[in-house]
Design a protein around this motif. Structure first.
Motif, PDB file in Angstrom:
ATOM      1  N   ILE A  39      48.577  45.661  39.726  1.00 22.19           N
ATOM      2  CA  ILE A  39      47.157  45.798  39.381  1.00 22.19           C
ATOM      3  C   ILE A  39      46.986  45.824  37.865  1.00 22.19           C
ATOM      4  O   ILE A  39      45.997  45.293  37.329  1.00 22.19           O
ATOM      5  CB  ILE A  39      46.519  47.041  40.042  1.00 22.19           C
ATOM      6  N   CYS A  75      44.852  45.637  48.634  1.00 21.85           N
ATOM      7  CA  CYS A  75      44.169  45.519  47.340  1.00 21.85           C
ATOM      8  C   CYS A  75      43.173  44.365  47.368  1.00 21.85           C
ATOM      9  O   CYS A  75      43.566  43.197  47.513  1.00 21.85           O
ATOM     10  CB  CYS A  75      45.185  45.310  46.221  1.00 21.85           C
ATOM     11  N   SER A  76      41.892  44.679  47.195  1.00 23.57           N
ATOM     12  CA  SER A  76      40.851  43.649  47.225  1.00 23.57           C
ATOM     13  C   SER A  76      40.968  42.679  46.059  1.00 23.57           C
ATOM     14  O   SER A  76      40.556  41.525  46.168  1.00 23.57           O
ATOM     15  CB  SER A  76      39.477  44.314  47.214  1.00 23.57           C
ATOM     16  N   SER A  77      41.512  43.127  44.944  1.00 21.73           N
ATOM     17  CA  SER A  77      41.635  42.255  43.769  1.00 21.73           C
ATOM     18  C   SER A  77      42.523  41.050  44.040  1.00 21.73           C
ATOM     19  O   SER A  77      42.375  40.007  43.411  1.00 21.73           O
ATOM     20  CB  SER A  77      42.188  43.034  42.571  1.00 21.73           C
ATOM     21  N   ASP A  97      39.559  44.358  53.268  1.00 22.09           N
ATOM     22  CA  ASP A  97      38.107  44.321  53.124  1.00 22.09           C
ATOM     23  C   ASP A  97      37.419  43.272  53.995  1.00 22.09           C
ATOM     24  O   ASP A  97      36.199  43.132  53.950  1.00 22.09           O
ATOM     25  CB  ASP A  97      37.733  44.075  51.655  1.00 22.09           C
ATOM     26  N   ALA A 115      31.853  48.125  42.205  1.00 27.32           N
ATOM     27  CA  ALA A 115      33.256  48.081  41.816  1.00 27.32           C
ATOM     28  C   ALA A 115      33.413  48.715  40.450  1.00 27.32           C
ATOM     29  O   ALA A 115      32.458  48.823  39.683  1.00 27.32           O
ATOM     30  CB  ALA A 115      33.766  46.635  41.787  1.00 27.32           C
ATOM     31  N   SER A 119      37.873  42.455  38.213  1.00 25.75           N
ATOM     32  CA  SER A 119      38.876  41.740  39.005  1.00 25.75           C
ATOM     33  C   SER A 119      38.751  42.028  40.494  1.00 25.75           C
ATOM     34  O   SER A 119      39.295  41.285  41.318  1.00 25.75           O
ATOM     35  CB  SER A 119      40.286  42.112  38.531  1.00 25.75           C
ATOM     36  N   THR A 120      38.050  43.104  40.854  1.00 25.81           N
ATOM     37  CA  THR A 120      37.794  43.403  42.257  1.00 25.81           C
ATOM     38  C   THR A 120      36.405  42.956  42.662  1.00 25.81           C
ATOM     39  O   THR A 120      36.185  42.513  43.790  1.00 25.81           O
ATOM     40  CB  THR A 120      37.931  44.918  42.530  1.00 25.81           C
ATOM     41  N   THR A 124      35.388  40.213  45.940  1.00 26.94           N
ATOM     42  CA  THR A 124      34.614  40.787  47.029  1.00 26.94           C
ATOM     43  C   THR A 124      33.297  40.045  47.214  1.00 26.94           C
ATOM     44  O   THR A 124      32.866  39.772  48.350  1.00 26.94           O
ATOM     45  CB  THR A 124      34.353  42.287  46.778  1.00 26.94           C
ATOM     46  N   GLN A 183      36.496  48.595  46.297  1.00 31.80           N
ATOM     47  CA  GLN A 183      37.861  49.113  46.233  1.00 31.80           C
ATOM     48  C   GLN A 183      38.065  50.211  47.265  1.00 31.80           C
ATOM     49  O   GLN A 183      37.221  51.121  47.393  1.00 31.80           O
ATOM     50  CB  GLN A 183      38.153  49.664  44.833  1.00 31.80           C
TER      51      GLN A 183
END
Length: 226
Positions: A39, A75-77, A97, A115, A119-120, A124, A183
């Protein structure tokens, strides 16, 4: 015993997600792979560097070797990497997600995504838009970036993180029917944000495990039927 391998790009979500698994899937074997360098690399680059994608795919393959029935990408990112790996990995990969995004699209037309990292936020927003297109629905997306909240959290100032997130949620409320937390680590704020804004709030940890459970149930049913 069925096995789930959860892959993390940071430390923060592992313990809360473990509790959700213990509640919803107490009889499975849960294996965690945590690489908290990833991350940081994504945040510094502002996108997913090739080296991060490569490491994640290596972890997916390692999960196969560990006997996983399902991989949970937490991790959504880096959700886009999970999407791209589907088909090249021999077992299902669940984006934590994905069901959250689908629920948002199914129930609401104006969707605010909150967020603490760009980056996330962007992945999304893309995921929700894709789910809307798949469902043949039009949605209005509202971006809610709580600037400075992530830095506050990693600097040991959770109260500042929560304050900035709450302020962002309040700004987005009038233009939205639902608030989506990009997140998984933000899930602990779900109730507080709902109470402060009067709007429903969706987070990913529980729906992500629900998605995993549905796949495991289907796998078990197929094996039993065969």
């Amino acid at each position: 015993m069925q096995t789930v391998v959860a892959i993390y790009t940071g430390q923060g979500l592992a313990d809360p997600l473990k509790k959700v698994f213990q509640e919803m899937l107490p009889d499975i074997r849960l294996v965690n792979i945590i690489d908290d360098s990833l991350i940081g690399d994504v945040v510094r680059a502002g996108h997913i560097p090739e080296v991060v994608s490569r490491h994640l795919v290596q972890y997916y393959r390692h999960a196969e070797e560990l006997g996983a029935d399902v991989i949970l990408n937490t991790c959504s990112s880096v959700g886009d990497v999970a999407d791209e790996a589907v088909g090249t990995i021999g077992i299902p990969i669940v984006r934590i997600d994905e069901w959250m995004a689908a629920k948002a699209v199914a129930g609401y037309a104006r969707i605010a995504v909150l967020a603490t990292l760009p980056s996330t936020l962007e992945p999304t927003l893309r995921l929700i838009q894709r789910k809307a297109e798949e469902a043949g629905k039009e949605v209005q997306l509202v971006s809610g970036l709580a600037e400075g909240a992530f830095d506050a959290l990693i600097s040991g100032k959770p109260e500042e993180h929560d304050r900035l997130l709450l302020e962002t949620a309040k700004r987005a409320t009038d233009a939205a029917d639902v608030l989506v937390l990009a997140q998984g680590s933000m899930a602990r704020m779900e109730q507080a944000l709902a109470e402060a804004t009067g709007k429903p709030v969706l987070s990913s940890p529980r729906s992500g495990v629900e998605h995993v459970k549905a796949i495991l149930d289907a796998v078990k049913e197929t094996k039993t039927g065969s």
